[in-house]
Design a protein around this motif. Sequence first.
Motif, PDB file in Angstrom:
ATOM      1  N   ASP A 138      35.038  51.356  49.146  1.00  0.00           N
ATOM      2  CA  ASP A 138      36.134  52.214  48.694  1.00  0.00           C
ATOM      3  C   ASP A 138      37.396  51.999  49.520  1.00  0.00           C
ATOM      4  OD1 ASP A 138      34.438  53.329  46.799  1.00  0.00           O
ATOM      5  OD2 ASP A 138      33.765  54.919  48.156  1.00  0.00           O
ATOM      6  N   ASP A 139      37.297  51.194  50.572  1.00  0.00           N
ATOM      7  CA  ASP A 139      38.459  50.910  51.417  1.00  0.00           C
ATOM      8  C   ASP A 139      39.434  50.001  50.666  1.00  0.00           C
ATOM      9  OD1 ASP A 139      39.901  49.181  53.663  1.00  0.00           O
ATOM     10  OD2 ASP A 139      39.162  51.012  54.625  1.00  0.00           O
ATOM     11  N   PRO A 140      40.737  50.190  50.877  1.00  0.00           N
ATOM     12  CA  PRO A 140      41.717  49.303  50.215  1.00  0.00           C
ATOM     13  C   PRO A 140      41.506  47.828  50.527  1.00  0.00           C
ATOM     14  CG  PRO A 140      42.811  51.230  51.150  1.00  0.00           C
ATOM     15  CD  PRO A 140      41.393  51.281  51.617  1.00  0.00           C
ATOM     16  N   LEU A 141      40.784  47.535  51.612  1.00  0.00           N
ATOM     17  CA  LEU A 141      40.503  46.146  51.954  1.00  0.00           C
ATOM     18  C   LEU A 141      39.719  45.447  50.850  1.00  0.00           C
ATOM     19  CD1 LEU A 141      40.563  43.933  54.208  1.00  0.00           C
ATOM     20  CD2 LEU A 141      38.405  44.883  55.027  1.00  0.00           C
ATOM     21  N   TYR A 142      38.953  46.226  50.065  1.00  0.00           N
ATOM     22  CA  TYR A 142      38.097  45.637  49.035  1.00  0.00           C
ATOM     23  C   TYR A 142      38.641  45.897  47.634  1.00  0.00           C
ATOM     24  CZ  TYR A 142      34.910  45.174  52.943  1.00  0.00           C
ATOM     25  OH  TYR A 142      34.351  44.843  54.153  1.00  0.00           O
ATOM     26  N   GLU A 143      39.926  46.022  47.515  1.00  0.00           N
ATOM     27  CA  GLU A 143      40.523  46.127  46.189  1.00  0.00           C
ATOM     28  C   GLU A 143      40.567  44.744  45.538  1.00  0.00           C
ATOM     29  OE1 GLU A 143      44.320  47.911  46.649  1.00  0.00           O
ATOM     30  OE2 GLU A 143      43.542  49.946  46.941  1.00  0.00           O
ATOM     31  N   GLY A 144      40.718  44.732  44.245  1.00  0.00           N
ATOM     32  CA  GLY A 144      40.790  43.463  43.533  1.00  0.00           C
ATOM     33  C   GLY A 144      39.470  43.104  42.878  1.00  0.00           C
ATOM     34  N   GLU A 145      39.435  41.913  42.301  1.00  0.00           N
ATOM     35  CA  GLU A 145      38.256  41.474  41.557  1.00  0.00           C
ATOM     36  C   GLU A 145      37.040  41.296  42.456  1.00  0.00           C
ATOM     37  OE1 GLU A 145      39.164  37.991  39.366  1.00  0.00           O
ATOM     38  OE2 GLU A 145      40.722  38.934  38.117  1.00  0.00           O
ATOM     39  N   ARG A 146      37.261  40.780  43.667  1.00  0.00           N
ATOM     40  CA  ARG A 146      36.118  40.567  44.554  1.00  0.00           C
ATOM     41  C   ARG A 146      35.482  41.897  44.945  1.00  0.00           C
ATOM     42  NH1 ARG A 146      34.087  36.326  47.646  1.00  0.00           N
ATOM     43  NH2 ARG A 146      31.919  36.899  47.995  1.00  0.00           N
ATOM     44  N   GLY A 147      36.300  42.880  45.242  1.00  0.00           N
ATOM     45  CA  GLY A 147      35.755  44.187  45.581  1.00  0.00           C
ATOM     46  C   GLY A 147      35.043  44.831  44.410  1.00  0.00           C
ATOM     47  N   GLN A 148      35.601  44.674  43.217  1.00  0.00           N
ATOM     48  CA  GLN A 148      34.948  45.228  42.031  1.00  0.00           C
ATOM     49  C   GLN A 148      33.602  44.553  41.793  1.00  0.00           C
ATOM     50  OE1 GLN A 148      37.351  44.941  38.512  1.00  0.00           O
ATOM     51  NE2 GLN A 148      35.895  46.042  37.216  1.00  0.00           N
ATOM     52  N   GLY A 149      33.552  43.244  42.007  1.00  0.00           N
ATOM     53  CA  GLY A 149      32.288  42.534  41.849  1.00  0.00           C
ATOM     54  C   GLY A 149      31.245  42.988  42.860  1.00  0.00           C
ATOM     55  N   LEU A 150      31.679  43.243  44.098  1.00  0.00           N
ATOM     56  CA  LEU A 150      30.743  43.725  45.117  1.00  0.00           C
ATOM     57  C   LEU A 150      30.216  45.114  44.772  1.00  0.00           C
ATOM     58  CD1 LEU A 150      32.559  42.558  48.378  1.00  0.00           C
ATOM     59  CD2 LEU A 150      30.383  41.693  47.492  1.00  0.00           C
ATOM     60  N   ARG A 151      31.072  45.956  44.223  1.00  0.00           N
ATOM     61  CA  ARG A 151      30.610  47.291  43.831  1.00  0.00           C
ATOM     62  C   ARG A 151      29.572  47.209  42.715  1.00  0.00           C
ATOM     63  NH1 ARG A 151      35.959  48.565  45.407  1.00  0.00           N
ATOM     64  NH2 ARG A 151      36.830  47.905  43.403  1.00  0.00           N
ATOM     65  N   LYS A 152      29.784  46.317  41.768  1.00  0.00           N
ATOM     66  CA  LYS A 152      28.804  46.151  40.691  1.00  0.00           C
ATOM     67  C   LYS A 152      27.477  45.625  41.238  1.00  0.00           C
ATOM     68  CE  LYS A 152      32.054  45.385  36.869  1.00  0.00           C
ATOM     69  NZ  LYS A 152      32.524  44.422  35.834  1.00  0.00           N
ATOM     70  N   GLN A 153      27.557  44.684  42.162  1.00  0.00           N
ATOM     71  CA  GLN A 153      26.330  44.152  42.755  1.00  0.00           C
ATOM     72  C   GLN A 153      25.585  45.235  43.546  1.00  0.00           C
ATOM     73  OE1 GLN A 153      28.148  40.765  44.847  1.00  0.00           O
ATOM     74  NE2 GLN A 153      26.900  39.401  43.593  1.00  0.00           N
ATOM     75  N   THR A 154      26.340  46.047  44.274  1.00  0.00           N
ATOM     76  CA  THR A 154      25.710  47.122  45.045  1.00  0.00           C
ATOM     77  C   THR A 154      25.031  48.123  44.120  1.00  0.00           C
ATOM     78  OG1 THR A 154      27.435  46.882  46.726  1.00  0.00           O
ATOM     79  CG2 THR A 154      26.108  48.879  46.807  1.00  0.00           C
ATOM     80  N   ASP A 155      25.681  48.455  43.028  1.00  0.00           N
ATOM     81  CA  ASP A 155      25.074  49.382  42.072  1.00  0.00           C
ATOM     82  C   ASP A 155      23.817  48.771  41.449  1.00  0.00           C
ATOM     83  OD1 ASP A 155      27.136  51.113  42.621  1.00  0.00           O
ATOM     84  OD2 ASP A 155      28.329  50.558  40.858  1.00  0.00           O
ATOM     85  N   ARG A 156      23.822  47.469  41.258  1.00  0.00           N
ATOM     86  CA  ARG A 156      22.639  46.797  40.719  1.00  0.00           C
ATOM     87  C   ARG A 156      21.484  46.863  41.723  1.00  0.00           C
ATOM     88  NH1 ARG A 156      19.190  45.873  36.845  1.00  0.00           N
ATOM     89  NH2 ARG A 156      18.076  43.892  37.086  1.00  0.00           N
ATOM     90  N   VAL A 157      21.783  46.683  42.998  1.00  0.00           N
ATOM     91  CA  VAL A 157      20.743  46.809  44.026  1.00  0.00           C
ATOM     92  C   VAL A 157      20.159  48.218  44.014  1.00  0.00           C
ATOM     93  CG1 VAL A 157      20.247  46.678  46.494  1.00  0.00           C
ATOM     94  CG2 VAL A 157      21.808  45.033  45.467  1.00  0.00           C
TER      95      VAL A 157
END
Length: 229
Positions: A134-153
């Motif tokens: 949720d940190d602004p450091l992870y904004e953008g497509e890469r951060g969105q992809g990481l959030r989807k992967q985390t939710d999948r885990v």
Amino acid sequence: MVSAAQRQREVARMLMRLDDMLKTCADLAAAARERVSVGGMGRYRKFSRKVRDFFSLAAVTQERLDAAPSEMEELIGPMTTALERLHARMVILFVEESLGFFNTFARVKALPIGTHETVGVEFRALMEIRKFLDDPLYEGERGQGLRKQTDRVAVLMRAVMDRCPPLPDFGDEPSIGPRGTVNKPLRPPRAAPPAATGRAAEPRPLPQPSSQRPDPRLEVRQLSLDDED
């Protein structure tokens, strides 16, 4: 007071330590995925613990940078950037390796006893690391992809926990399970001892003094100067 040179060396050592821990975590993750069905969960937990140690040290490093003397102003920026890069690399490593591990672990047919509780602990750790995204450091497509992967885990972890019933609670009081559910104890709560009823027992009588006269030989009498031997 810590001098600028001392703080610079301290932060530099911490950054080097974080880099070493990142490499160690990569090796532990590879070991966990070698044979997932045989001891894989135990090896994954070693990887997960080392990841949490990394983030704990990263938080301390950030505190040291925030409290750095003004003489380090030119170095604070580059050191903060190095710390953020290490932090991001670890988040990516953890999410990707966790997804790879649980994609395989969720298909293991025979899961060991206690998997429900073990995965529950890792589920809570995953949710804590999920907050970093949720940190602004992870904004953008890469951060969105990481959030989807985390939710999948998280979905895979829940599926594994649903396959394994929780261990019975052998205590007397209810307990909280890994997912926040209340587990009822197998044994009922201990009943309070029954209150005393009926007539109270009479106290034992005190021993009565003997009616016989004391032996005069044992009496203690006062002596005076007029007494004769």
